[in-house]
Design a protein around this motif. Sequence first.
Motif, short mmCIF file in Angstrom:
data_model
loop_
_atom_site.label_atom_id
_atom_site.label_comp_id
_atom_site.label_asym_id
_atom_site.label_seq_id
_atom_site.Cartn_x
_atom_site.Cartn_y
_atom_site.Cartn_z
N VAL A 183 -3.66 -32.95 -63.32
CA VAL A 183 -2.34 -33.40 -62.92
C VAL A 183 -2.41 -34.88 -62.57
O VAL A 183 -3.20 -35.28 -61.72
CB VAL A 183 -1.82 -32.60 -61.71
CG1 VAL A 183 -0.45 -33.12 -61.27
CG2 VAL A 183 -1.75 -31.11 -62.03
N ALA A 212 -0.07 -38.25 -61.35
CA ALA A 212 1.19 -38.58 -60.69
C ALA A 212 1.13 -40.01 -60.19
O ALA A 212 0.05 -40.59 -60.05
CB ALA A 212 1.45 -37.63 -59.52
N VAL A 242 -0.09 -38.67 -55.26
CA VAL A 242 -0.28 -37.24 -55.06
C VAL A 242 0.17 -36.90 -53.65
O VAL A 242 -0.38 -37.40 -52.67
CB VAL A 242 -1.75 -36.83 -55.27
CG1 VAL A 242 -1.95 -35.36 -54.94
CG2 VAL A 242 -2.16 -37.11 -56.72
N THR A 250 4.87 -32.79 -53.36
CA THR A 250 5.33 -32.18 -54.62
C THR A 250 4.18 -31.55 -55.39
O THR A 250 4.26 -30.40 -55.84
CB THR A 250 6.02 -33.24 -55.50
OG1 THR A 250 7.25 -33.61 -54.89
CG2 THR A 250 6.31 -32.69 -56.89
N GLN A 251 3.11 -32.29 -55.55
CA GLN A 251 1.97 -31.79 -56.32
C GLN A 251 1.21 -30.70 -55.56
O GLN A 251 0.72 -29.74 -56.15
CB GLN A 251 1.03 -32.95 -56.68
CG GLN A 251 1.63 -33.96 -57.65
CD GLN A 251 2.70 -34.85 -57.02
OE1 GLN A 251 2.60 -35.22 -55.84
NE2 GLN A 251 3.70 -35.22 -57.80
N THR A 252 1.14 -30.84 -54.25
CA THR A 252 0.48 -29.81 -53.43
C THR A 252 1.22 -28.48 -53.53
O THR A 252 0.62 -27.42 -53.77
CB THR A 252 0.41 -30.26 -51.97
OG1 THR A 252 -0.35 -31.48 -51.88
CG2 THR A 252 -0.25 -29.19 -51.10
N SER A 270 3.45 -27.52 -55.80
CA SER A 270 3.66 -27.03 -57.17
C SER A 270 2.38 -26.59 -57.86
O SER A 270 2.42 -25.70 -58.72
CB SER A 270 4.34 -28.11 -58.01
OG SER A 270 5.57 -28.49 -57.44
N PHE A 271 1.23 -27.19 -57.51
CA PHE A 271 0.00 -26.90 -58.23
C PHE A 271 -1.18 -26.56 -57.32
O PHE A 271 -1.82 -25.52 -57.51
CB PHE A 271 -0.36 -28.09 -59.15
CG PHE A 271 0.68 -28.36 -60.19
CD1 PHE A 271 0.77 -27.57 -61.32
CD2 PHE A 271 1.59 -29.40 -60.02
CE1 PHE A 271 1.75 -27.79 -62.28
CE2 PHE A 271 2.58 -29.64 -60.97
CZ PHE A 271 2.66 -28.83 -62.10
N MET A 315 -6.27 -33.44 -59.47
CA MET A 315 -5.03 -34.18 -59.28
C MET A 315 -5.39 -35.63 -58.97
O MET A 315 -6.15 -35.90 -58.04
CB MET A 315 -4.18 -33.57 -58.17
CG MET A 315 -3.83 -32.10 -58.40
SD MET A 315 -2.42 -31.49 -57.43
CE MET A 315 -2.96 -31.83 -55.76
N SER A 326 3.22 -35.28 -63.45
CA SER A 326 4.13 -34.80 -62.40
C SER A 326 4.96 -35.95 -61.85
O SER A 326 4.43 -36.86 -61.21
CB SER A 326 3.32 -34.15 -61.27
OG SER A 326 4.17 -33.69 -60.25
N TYR A 343 5.98 -38.42 -63.31
CA TYR A 343 5.22 -39.60 -63.71
C TYR A 343 5.74 -40.09 -65.04
O TYR A 343 5.30 -39.64 -66.09
CB TYR A 343 3.74 -39.22 -63.79
CG TYR A 343 2.75 -40.34 -63.96
CD1 TYR A 343 3.02 -41.64 -63.54
CD2 TYR A 343 1.51 -40.09 -64.53
CE1 TYR A 343 2.09 -42.64 -63.69
CE2 TYR A 343 0.56 -41.09 -64.68
CZ TYR A 343 0.87 -42.37 -64.26
OH TYR A 343 -0.08 -43.36 -64.41
N HIS A 403 6.17 -32.39 -65.49
CA HIS A 403 6.67 -31.63 -64.34
C HIS A 403 7.62 -32.51 -63.54
O HIS A 403 7.34 -33.68 -63.27
CB HIS A 403 5.49 -31.19 -63.45
CG HIS A 403 5.92 -30.64 -62.13
ND1 HIS A 403 5.72 -31.31 -60.95
CD2 HIS A 403 6.55 -29.48 -61.81
CE1 HIS A 403 6.20 -30.58 -59.95
NE2 HIS A 403 6.71 -29.49 -60.44
#
Length: 380
Positions: A20, A22, A25, A28-30, A32-33, A53, A81, A83, A105
Amino acid sequence: MNSPGSPSNGNDGPVGHIVVLAESVGATQTISFAQPLALPSERSSGRPHRLSMLADDKAWDDEAGRRALLDRLEPTVLVLSRYGTPRALAMLQQARRRGVPVLFHIDDDLLDVPMSLGKAKYDFYHQPERLACLRATMDTADGVYASTGPLARRLAEHGIRSPIVAGDLYCSPAPGTPPVPLPATVPVIGYMGTGGHSQDLALVMPAIVALMRQWPELRFETFGTIKPPAEMAAFPGRYAHHPGVADYDGFLEKLGGLGWWVGLAPLEDNPFNRCKADTKWVEYTWCGMAVVAADLPVYHRACSRSSGLLARDVDDWREAIASLLRSEARRHAQVQAARDHLRLGYDRGRLRQQVLDVIGSLSSRPSTSASTTVNTPHAT
């Protein structure tokens, strides 16, 4: 890919190494993934996956840097993400040349950020080059993973050409028993949010001011990068602001320790906000707070089953909050109903399966896709 809102096909993979990328980080990334993919699955035996990530890096400006990153990570799937910059588009093209599927994403309508989020954010997201790169990256990706059904439909209205799949869940609670609520010894209502939500909070401020005048012992608090509301100057000693916490686990720990009796989730009714997820309800509920939320589709599922109160106007907000302040039994019953709803309807295992299903449905496009063409002056 599956159509927006389609059910899971129950396929776990194999998905290999999910990478991932972005601009930064964060939550959002935590959400979602990192959180769902950290959860083991009974069906994953013999089909392991890894997750990396990484945040935007100037080393990816040139092709050698991008090639070196992908050589080192050897991704099976590349996720971009939120991005959509020249570097992101160039990284997508590098992955395409290797036959690595790319998923874009997104959890907000970044193609049409409203002025209500503030002039700085509006100007940032409306830079012509940024918008062009964002659109080109989504159009070129093998698929777009939108956080909600309304967002998927909004992206389709914008003319995004890639297949779009909508998530049924966005934010899910941690497995196991939620923390024991530790309500403050005096009545406290609170709002947590970022600086871009000042107009959301303004919708409910007249109700908060009226309640504080009615109850001399009542306190109001905010948490995050939201600016302290000017109205609170009239209530010295009864308002507190808690600075934001960047680490998501630390954020939840801090929120859970505030002891708010009621957590507020106002939301201005506009196309941008109607694409959002019910994250605030999930977080407040996990922390043991009764919720009053805007009467918009965003919160209708969350607040069903007596799991929250919905408000349309100032009178609604005032009455809903007051009803929870007056009755400890009502607050307790609503929190318990909400936590039951959270456990049954927002299971992290479902979110994990959703993510793996979306990734598993990808198939790489031909590297000659016409949509890869865009001016990328900073990505040579």
